[in-house]
Structures are given as structure tokens and as C-alpha cells.
Write an enzyme that holds these catalytic residues in place. Structure first.
Site, PDB file in Angstrom:
ATOM      1  N   HIS A   1      13.417 -35.822 -31.329  1.00  0.00           N
ATOM      2  CA  HIS A   1      12.281 -36.332 -32.106  1.00  0.00           C
ATOM      3  C   HIS A   1      11.791 -35.293 -33.106  1.00  0.00           C
ATOM      4  O   HIS A   1      10.627 -35.298 -33.488  1.00  0.00           O
ATOM      5  CB  HIS A   1      11.158 -36.776 -31.160  1.00  0.00           C
ATOM      6  CG  HIS A   1      11.585 -37.908 -30.284  1.00  0.00           C
ATOM      7  ND1 HIS A   1      11.698 -39.200 -30.736  1.00  0.00           N
ATOM      8  CD2 HIS A   1      11.984 -37.937 -28.989  1.00  0.00           C
ATOM      9  CE1 HIS A   1      12.133 -39.975 -29.760  1.00  0.00           C
ATOM     10  NE2 HIS A   1      12.321 -39.223 -28.684  1.00  0.00           N
TER      11      HIS A   1
ATOM     12  N   CYS B   1       0.869  -1.180   0.000  1.00  0.00           N
ATOM     13  CA  CYS B   1       0.000   0.000   0.000  1.00  0.00           C
ATOM     14  C   CYS B   1       0.903   1.225   0.000  1.00  0.00           C
ATOM     15  O   CYS B   1       2.107   1.116   0.169  1.00  0.00           O
ATOM     16  CB  CYS B   1      -0.850   0.035   1.260  1.00  0.00           C
ATOM     17  SG  CYS B   1      -1.814  -1.465   1.500  1.00  0.00           S
TER      18      CYS B   1
ATOM     19  N   GLU C   1       8.550 -12.966 -25.024  1.00  0.00           N
ATOM     20  CA  GLU C   1       7.541 -11.907 -24.912  1.00  0.00           C
ATOM     21  C   GLU C   1       8.145 -10.513 -24.823  1.00  0.00           C
ATOM     22  O   GLU C   1       7.541  -9.551 -25.267  1.00  0.00           O
ATOM     23  CB  GLU C   1       6.562 -12.172 -23.762  1.00  0.00           C
ATOM     24  CG  GLU C   1       7.145 -12.037 -22.381  1.00  0.00           C
ATOM     25  CD  GLU C   1       6.134 -12.293 -21.284  1.00  0.00           C
ATOM     26  OE1 GLU C   1       4.955 -11.966 -21.453  1.00  0.00           O
ATOM     27  OE2 GLU C   1       6.533 -12.838 -20.233  1.00  0.00           O
TER      28      GLU C   1
ATOM     29  N   ARG D   1       1.420   1.444  -6.052  1.00  0.00           N
ATOM     30  CA  ARG D   1       1.523   0.526  -4.914  1.00  0.00           C
ATOM     31  C   ARG D   1       0.169  -0.034  -4.494  1.00  0.00           C
ATOM     32  O   ARG D   1       0.092  -0.916  -3.641  1.00  0.00           O
ATOM     33  CB  ARG D   1       2.138   1.252  -3.709  1.00  0.00           C
ATOM     34  CG  ARG D   1       3.517   1.798  -3.951  1.00  0.00           C
ATOM     35  CD  ARG D   1       4.031   2.485  -2.710  1.00  0.00           C
ATOM     36  NE  ARG D   1       4.184   1.553  -1.604  1.00  0.00           N
ATOM     37  CZ  ARG D   1       5.238   0.794  -1.418  1.00  0.00           C
ATOM     38  NH1 ARG D   1       6.249   0.848  -2.236  1.00  0.00           N
ATOM     39  NH2 ARG D   1       5.298  -0.034  -0.387  1.00  0.00           N
TER      40      ARG D   1
ATOM     41  N   LYS E   1       9.443 -15.774 -20.998  1.00  0.00           N
ATOM     42  CA  LYS E   1       9.967 -14.453 -20.587  1.00  0.00           C
ATOM     43  C   LYS E   1      10.781 -13.849 -21.725  1.00  0.00           C
ATOM     44  O   LYS E   1      10.646 -12.685 -22.061  1.00  0.00           O
ATOM     45  CB  LYS E   1      10.881 -14.571 -19.367  1.00  0.00           C
ATOM     46  CG  LYS E   1      10.316 -14.631 -18.002  1.00  0.00           C
ATOM     47  CD  LYS E   1       9.520 -13.479 -17.518  1.00  0.00           C
ATOM     48  CE  LYS E   1       8.129 -13.500 -18.016  1.00  0.00           C
ATOM     49  NZ  LYS E   1       7.062 -14.033 -17.337  1.00  0.00           N
TER      50      LYS E   1
ATOM     51  N   TRP F   1      -3.866  -1.556  -1.311  1.00  0.00           N
ATOM     52  CA  TRP F   1      -3.848  -2.768  -2.136  1.00  0.00           C
ATOM     53  C   TRP F   1      -4.272  -3.865  -1.174  1.00  0.00           C
ATOM     54  O   TRP F   1      -3.498  -4.290  -0.302  1.00  0.00           O
ATOM     55  CB  TRP F   1      -2.440  -2.998  -2.674  1.00  0.00           C
ATOM     56  CG  TRP F   1      -2.275  -4.305  -3.361  1.00  0.00           C
ATOM     57  CD1 TRP F   1      -1.775  -5.460  -2.820  1.00  0.00           C
ATOM     58  CD2 TRP F   1      -2.588  -4.619  -4.718  1.00  0.00           C
ATOM     59  NE1 TRP F   1      -1.766  -6.455  -3.758  1.00  0.00           N
ATOM     60  CE2 TRP F   1      -2.251  -5.974  -4.924  1.00  0.00           C
ATOM     61  CE3 TRP F   1      -3.117  -3.886  -5.777  1.00  0.00           C
ATOM     62  CZ2 TRP F   1      -2.429  -6.605  -6.152  1.00  0.00           C
ATOM     63  CZ3 TRP F   1      -3.289  -4.529  -6.993  1.00  0.00           C
ATOM     64  CH2 TRP F   1      -2.948  -5.863  -7.167  1.00  0.00           C
TER      65      TRP F   1
ATOM     66  N   GLU G   1       8.833 -21.354 -18.710  1.00  0.00           N
ATOM     67  CA  GLU G   1       8.714 -19.972 -18.244  1.00  0.00           C
ATOM     68  C   GLU G   1       9.898 -19.123 -18.724  1.00  0.00           C
ATOM     69  O   GLU G   1       9.721 -17.970 -19.126  1.00  0.00           O
ATOM     70  CB  GLU G   1       8.585 -19.951 -16.713  1.00  0.00           C
ATOM     71  CG  GLU G   1       8.503 -18.587 -16.067  1.00  0.00           C
ATOM     72  CD  GLU G   1       7.339 -17.717 -16.539  1.00  0.00           C
ATOM     73  OE1 GLU G   1       6.458 -18.202 -17.274  1.00  0.00           O
ATOM     74  OE2 GLU G   1       7.330 -16.527 -16.185  1.00  0.00           O
TER      75      GLU G   1
ATOM     76  N   ASN H   1       1.055  -0.144   6.089  1.00  0.00           N
ATOM     77  CA  ASN H   1       1.444  -0.941   4.931  1.00  0.00           C
ATOM     78  C   ASN H   1       2.232  -2.122   5.477  1.00  0.00           C
ATOM     79  O   ASN H   1       3.151  -1.938   6.269  1.00  0.00           O
ATOM     80  CB  ASN H   1       2.329  -0.097   3.996  1.00  0.00           C
ATOM     81  CG  ASN H   1       2.992  -0.938   2.919  1.00  0.00           C
ATOM     82  OD1 ASN H   1       2.420  -1.926   2.462  1.00  0.00           O
ATOM     83  ND2 ASN H   1       4.181  -0.563   2.521  1.00  0.00           N
ATOM     84  N   GLY H   2       1.850  -3.345   5.079  1.00  0.00           N
ATOM     85  CA  GLY H   2       2.523  -4.539   5.583  1.00  0.00           C
ATOM     86  C   GLY H   2       1.501  -5.569   6.008  1.00  0.00           C
ATOM     87  O   GLY H   2       0.317  -5.439   5.670  1.00  0.00           O
TER      88      GLY H   2
ATOM     89  N   LYS I   1      -1.668  -6.447 -19.710  1.00  0.00           N
ATOM     90  CA  LYS I   1      -1.398  -7.035 -18.393  1.00  0.00           C
ATOM     91  C   LYS I   1      -2.503  -7.983 -17.964  1.00  0.00           C
ATOM     92  O   LYS I   1      -2.267  -8.985 -17.317  1.00  0.00           O
ATOM     93  CB  LYS I   1      -1.219  -5.917 -17.369  1.00  0.00           C
ATOM     94  CG  LYS I   1      -0.816  -6.387 -15.991  1.00  0.00           C
ATOM     95  CD  LYS I   1       0.600  -6.929 -15.981  1.00  0.00           C
ATOM     96  CE  LYS I   1       0.975  -7.556 -14.640  1.00  0.00           C
ATOM     97  NZ  LYS I   1       2.087  -8.520 -14.789  1.00  0.00           N
TER      98      LYS I   1
HETATM   99  C1  F6R Z   1       3.582 -13.549 -19.008  1.00  0.00           C
HETATM  100  C2  F6R Z   1       2.309 -13.185 -18.408  1.00  0.00           C
HETATM  101  C3  F6R Z   1       1.085 -13.862 -18.909  1.00  0.00           C
HETATM  102  C4  F6R Z   1       0.109 -14.133 -17.746  1.00  0.00           C
HETATM  103  C5  F6R Z   1      -1.201 -14.693 -18.284  1.00  0.00           C
HETATM  104  C6  F6R Z   1      -2.167 -15.010 -17.177  1.00  0.00           C
HETATM  105  O1  F6R Z   1       4.637 -12.826 -18.447  1.00  0.00           O
HETATM  106  O2  F6R Z   1       2.240 -12.343 -17.560  1.00  0.00           O
HETATM  107  O3  F6R Z   1       1.392 -15.038 -19.585  1.00  0.00           O
HETATM  108  O4  F6R Z   1       0.724 -15.038 -16.870  1.00  0.00           O
HETATM  109  O5  F6R Z   1      -1.788 -13.769 -19.162  1.00  0.00           O
HETATM  110  O6  F6R Z   1      -2.487 -13.855 -16.467  1.00  0.00           O
HETATM  111  P1  F6R Z   1      -3.101 -13.925 -15.029  1.00  0.00           P
HETATM  112  O7  F6R Z   1      -2.065 -14.529 -14.128  1.00  0.00           O
HETATM  113  O8  F6R Z   1      -3.434 -12.528 -14.678  1.00  0.00           O
HETATM  114  O9  F6R Z   1      -4.313 -14.815 -15.112  1.00  0.00           O
END
Ligand code: F6R
Length: 612
Positions: free
Chosen positions: A508, A2, A492, A27, A489, A75, A485, A101-102, A607
Site C-alpha cells: 500500500h 549484585c 539505533e 552490577r 535495534k 541491585w 523491535e 547475590n541471587g 539510557k
Molecule cells: C531501545 C531502548 C528505548 C527504551 C525506551 C523506554 O533500545 O532502549 O527505546 O526502550 O526509551 O525506556 P524504559 O524502558 O526505560 O522506559
């Protein structure tokens, strides 16, 4: 996570607080509130939603006159976003107001004791217990009351506190949550982060853990928990406003990578309790008795993207530690494949945002079939958190960079806790194994810190691959999960084509893509598979690949067949992904940075994916 801002001095406090909070909205932004001393009493206003709402109802702070006040942007962690749960919280008489906050980890037993003494709680927050405890200990000496309360509290806190009968003072304290104190010609300020006060001063004092500050219009003092005065030198901030919001990091992604140790502590420590010297896992949010957990016969993990990758790791960890069958599905597939869900199944949906359309649909589909759904979610009060039968929150705080890092790490930690809980109730884990797992879990934050310290070395390596066309990630078992993963990373944020393969599967078909100089990142953290992965490394080397290995310190044999090795500190074999992901995140970040990509906002991505 927060945001806190406070001001005392010659100016009107509320507009300064609102202005500072606006710079801390990264935050938290689900509700906000302020408390200002108006000359007679403490006035409090709170509003659900973005800070704008609070700005509107207080006419930019005009309707809250006074030169001493504190504010908060929330938050949510304990208790959904609501007016009642928003800060500031007060004692019943409204003579003590505080923002926090915490996380107060022992708030449940403290709350019970305070209720027994007749205190009435109006919110679901952990914070409110502090307001009542302060009331209980208060004998006209704020410092004494604060130190008494903080001696009883476990967890993390940054606090701003007003006492109506000390109208010329703001009290502040911190432990493991950030809080800085600033000073200018007109007065003194507190804030969770530099950007909030940069407009007003560049002179700041950094508070240490377990210190209390007393701010007056024209002076400042700091105290230890023994009420001894502490001398402090001011520092001067020379960041520009943009750098300050990222706490000096170049990107939110880097900042969030650095927040991973804290995130794991926040997710794990309230649930991994010490019961008279014996460690135990308490996940109150599960709403399931040990008998009900024992009755679960199969787990289905459903998620998208990185959350799905966390689920793939979860499968290995749950099956390994609890010997319970686990299926992992992409939510977009699961919802249309008419999955076979037997009685006694538990569906776990994982989501940072809690709003991902496919994951939400998978949740609804499972519930409609009468199957219990547990959410592992970061955003409190989000759709998935609300609709799941139970929700285990990952306390990563707001994640701003589109590419997830800290929320993914928190998801892994939550899955470890679940696996240990299931392993315990199913009688699979012995006391010794459980202790060793708990110890390993507790070491992860420091080990991640160590790995983050290698960023320059990884950056130098990454700079050699800025022009790469394809990069492959290989691993076996749980190392395959982290390869998925690591590869996501990289692609993307750097836009370099990349694939992750189960190391034994490469020959294969995919091995035909390996040519002279192709980078292959080989993850090898499972001792029983070292030799097998070495054979796969040799196979790609024979086709001209350049190999970067990510492995455990003990696996020195890998050096003979690889071109570059990153060693990981020792941990339990089921937890290695939490460490292996760090060099892979750093590698992806520095490749993207070197290629001039928009690291925090990669092209074509959002996001939160709220459409199918
Ligand atoms: C990759 C990334 C996405 C999310 C995916 C699911 O860095 O952020 O692949 O992991 O869109 O999103 P959430 O977790 O919000 O359901």
C-alpha cells in the site's frame, strides 16, 4: 544482580573490598555495605546510594579495621533500596554476617517457618532468611551449617559468609550466580566478577554450582554439598581491566544479550511454581485476588520504545491466551489523547528504567482517573515502581548498553506470565494448554542459548550489509511486533535507515522503496500465516529485494523464496518473539560493529529518558 567482594589475609580488608566493589558497580548501585571482623566482633556498616557514600562514612575503609571482611553492592530485587535491606545481613546476635547475590525463590515459606520458631526479621529481603537459617543450624561447624541451609534453599545464590567464632575464615558458596575465588601472596579473595580482584591477583579458581569454599589467610579449600573436599586447579586471567568488566565480551550489549537466558530464568522461575506436580503461576506482587483479575474487562498497555514493542507482543499474547481485549499505546500519545478508560480497565505500564517521563505521566494520568496501574519495571524502587499500584519486577539486573536487549526479553517473559495467569483465572486455558505453555516457557533459556551460538554465522551475513542504505523488516501478527523491535535495534545502533511493516501493508505504498539488492528481513513464525508471508516475500523478491527469513524449522517452503534463512527452535506460537529477537539483535550488533559505531553508546541517545 549484585556485586560481592571479600578478603582475608595480611592486609586491611575494607579498602580492598571498597576498591573491588567500585569495579562491580555496573552490577548494582542502589546501596552498599561491608562486614569486617575487628579482632573481637563483626562490625557492619551500610549506606544507601552509590558506593561513594559507604566510602565516605568509613573514610575509605579506615574506620573498619580488620583483615577479614565481606562487602556488597546491591541491585534491589526483594525490598526497595534502603539501609535495612542493604547487605550484609546478620543473625540477631550479629555473630553471623553474609552477603548474597541471587534470588531465594522459596524464601516466603522458609521465612514463615523461621518466624514460627521465634526469629525476628528486620528487612524485606529474601537474603535475611539465610542468616537466620544459618543461626538455627549452627553448632560451631560452619561448613555443616552452610550445607544444611543450602539443601533447603531453592533459587540462585553466590554467598560470602563470616562467623564471629571463626575469625580467620571466609566461607563462600554458589549456585547459578557467579562467584570466583582468588589468591595472592597476602591472602585470598572472593568476587562476583574478575575486575574486582584483577588489581590484586590473576590467579583464580572458578567455583562450580553447589560448591562451598573456605578461605583462610594462607590456604583455600573447596567442598561439595556432602562436605567432601574437592580438588581444584587455578586458572590465570589474562584480560585487561576494561575487557574484564565486560566479562571478556567486546561490548556490554553483547554481554547483555548473553545474559538473556539467565534473565528469563530469574523472571519466570520464582513465579512459575510446582504445586505438587501441577504448575501454577503465583505473582504475589500483583496484589490482586483471582476474583479481581477475573473482573478486569480491558487492558491498556502503555510504554515507549522497545518497552512499547514488548507491549505490542503482549497484546497478541494476552488476547490469544486470555481472550481479553488489549490496547497498546505509546506513552507520549496516550497522555494527551484523553483515552477512554472504562471501569474495569487495568493499565500496564512497561519500563526498564522506571523513570521514563512519558510513561510516568501516563501512569499518573491513569491513576488520576481512578484506574488501577500495574508496572512491569526493571529498576527496583524507581519512580514508576513506587507510584504504580502494583509492580511486577523483571529481574534482568542493571542494563548498561543504551540499546536494550535483556530487559526487553524479561519484559516479554513477564507479559507471558501475566497472560497465562489471566488465561487461567478467566477459565480460557485448559490444564493441558497451561502445561504445554509452562513447558515451552521453561525451554526458552536453552533455546536462546542455542540461537546465540549462531553468532558467527549471523556476523558473516551482517558483514555483507555494512553499506546498506535501507533495511526493511516485515511480519504478520506477532511477527510484526518483533519486526518493530528488530528494526529499532538496527537503526539505533548502526544508523542505517530501517522500517518495520506489517507484511500485508507493504504493497500500500512502501513497496515502491524496494530496489535491486534492498535487504528485507521477513519474520514468519505463525503456521497459519506461513503462506501469506511467503506471498509477501515473493512480492518484494519480484522488485529485486534480497530476503533474509527468520522462521520455524518446519517451514522449509520459505527456503525456495528466500536468499538466507535463520531457523528457530520449536516453541509455543505465542512465545516465538523471545527466540526471533535473538538473530535480529545479533544482526543489528554485528552491522553496527562492522560500521565502527559506538555500540554501547549510540549517538543522540540516553539510557533513561527523563524528559518529555
Ligand atoms: C531501545 C531502548 C528505548 C527504551 C525506551 C523506554 O533500545 O532502549 O527505546 O526502550 O526509551 O525506556 P524504559 O524502558 O526505560 O522506559
Amino acid at each position: 544482580m549484585c556485586g560481592i567482594v571479600g578478603y582475608i589475609g595480611k592486609e586491611q580488608a575494607a579498602p580492598i573490598i571498597l576498591d573491588g566493589l567500585a569495579r562491580l558497580e555496573y552490577r548494582g548501585y542502589d546501596s552498599a555495605g561491608m562486614a569486617v571482623y575487628d579482632g573481637e566482633k563483626i562490625c557492619t556498616r551500610k549506606a544507601i546510594g552509590r558506593l561513594k557514600v559507604l566510602e565516605n562514612i568509613t573514610r575509605g575503609g579506615e574506620s573498619m579495621p580488620g583483615t577479614c571482611g565481606i562487602g556488597h553492592t546491591r541491585w534491589a530485587t526483594h525490598g526497595a533500596p534502603s539501609q535495612r535491606n542493604a547487605h550484609p545481613h546478620t543473625n540477631e546476635a550479629g555473630t553471623i554476617a553474609l552477603v548474597h547475590n541471587g534470588i531465594i525463590e522459596n524464601y516466603i515459606p522458609l521465612k514463615k517457618k523461621m518466624e514460627e520458631k521465634g526469629y525476628r526479621f528486620v528487612s524485606e529481603t529474601d537474603t535475611e532468611v539465610l542468616a537466620h537459617l544459618l543461626d538455627y543450624y549452627y553448632r560451631q561447624d560452619p561448613l555443616e551449617a552452610i550445607t544444611k541451609v543450602l539443601h533447603r534453599v531453592e533459587g540462585s545464590y553466590a554467598l560470602g559468609i563470616l562467623f564471629a567464632d571463626h575469625p580467620g575464615e571466609i566461607y563462600a558458596a554458589r549456585k547459578d550466580s557467579p562467584l570466583i575465588v582468588g589468591q595472592n601472596d597476602t591472602g585470598c579473595l572472593i568476587a562476583s566478577d574478575v575486575p574486582a580482584i584483577l588489581k590484586y591477583t590473576r590467579t583464580v579458581y572458578y567455583m562450580e554450582n553447589q560448591e562451598v569454599a573456605v578461605l583462610r589467610g594462607d590456604s583455600l579449600s573447596f567442598y561439595s554439598m556432602d562436605e567432601e573436599e574437592v580438588a581444584k586447579e587455578p586458572a590465570t586471567i589474562d584480560w585487561d581491566a576494561d575487557a574484564a568488566e565486560k566479562a571478556g565480551y567486546e561490548h556490554f550489549m553483547l554481554k547483555e544479550m548473553y545474559e538473556q537466558p539467565r534473565t528469563i530464568v530469574d523472571t519466570v522461575s520464582p513465579r512459575l511454581r510446582d504445586n505438587g506436580g501441577e504448575k501454577d503461576i503465583t505473582i504475589e506482587e500483583l496484589n490482586m485476588t483471582d476474583e479481581e483479575l477475573k473482573a478486569v474487562r480491558k487492558i491498556h498497555i502503555v510504554a515507549c520504545g522497545s518497552a512499547y514493542h514488548a507491549g505490542v507482543t503482549g497484546k497478541y499474547v494476552l488476547e490469544g491466551l486470555a481472550r481479553i481485549p488489549v490496547e497498546v499505546d505509546l506513552a507520549s500519545e496516550y497522555r494527551y489523547r484523553n483515552p477512554l478508560l472504562e471501569e474495569g480497565s487495568l493499565v500496564i505500564v512497561i519500563s526498564q528504567s522506571g523513570e521514563t517521563a512519558d510513561t510516568l505521566a501516563a501512569l499518573r494520568e491513569s491513576k488520576a482517573r481512578g484506574i488501577r496501574v500495574l508496572g512491569i519495571v526493571n529498576v527496583v524502587g524507581s519512580s514508576i515502581a513506587r507510584e504504580a499500584d502494583a509492580c511486577l519486577y523483571t529481574w534482568a539486573g542493571p542494563e548498561i548498553a543504551v540499546a536494550t536487549t535483556k530487559a526487553y526479553s524479561a519484559q516479554l517473559a513477564a507479559l507471558y506470565l501475566l497472560a497465562m495467569k489471566f488465561g487461567r483465572v478467566r477459565g480460557v486455558l485448559t490444564d493441558t494448554e497451561f502445561r504445554s505453555l509452562s513447558d515451552s516457557l521453561k525451554c526458552l533459556p536453552d533455546q536462546i542459548e542455542l540461537l546465540l551460538g549462531q553468532k558467527q554465522k549471523i556476523q558473516r551475513f551482517a558483514n555483507r550489509y555494512l553499506g546498506a542504505r535501507d533495511i526493511f523488516f516485515i511480519g504478520r501478527g506477532i511477527d510484526y511486533a518483533i519486526s518493530l523491535e528488530g528494526s529499532l535495534k538496527l537503526k539505533e545502533i548502526s544508523y542505517i535507515h530501517s522500517e518495520a511493516y506489517a507484511a500485508g501493508e507493504l504493497k500500500h505504498g512502501t513497496i515502491s522503496l524496494i530496489e535491486d539488492g534492498t535487504l528485507v528481513v521477513a519474520v514468519s513464525t505463525q503456521p497459519e500465516l506461513y503462506q501469506k508471508t511467503i506471498s509477501n516475500i515473493v512480492e518484494v523478491k519480484a522488485r529485486g529485494a534480497f530476503v533474509m527469513a527468520v522462521t520455524n524449522e518446519e517451514n522449509k517452503a520459505v527456503e525456495k523464496v528466500s536468499d538466507y534463512v535463520v531457523y528457530l527452535p520449536g516453541t509455543h506460537p505465542r512465545f516465538t518473539n523471545s527466540l526471533a529477537i535473538i538473530p535480529l539483535q545479533l544482526f543489528a550488533y554485528y552491522v553496527a560493529l562492522g560500521r565502527g559505531c559506538d555500540v554501547d553508546k549510540p549517538r543522540n541517545l540516553a539510557k533513561s529518558v527523563t524528559v518529555e
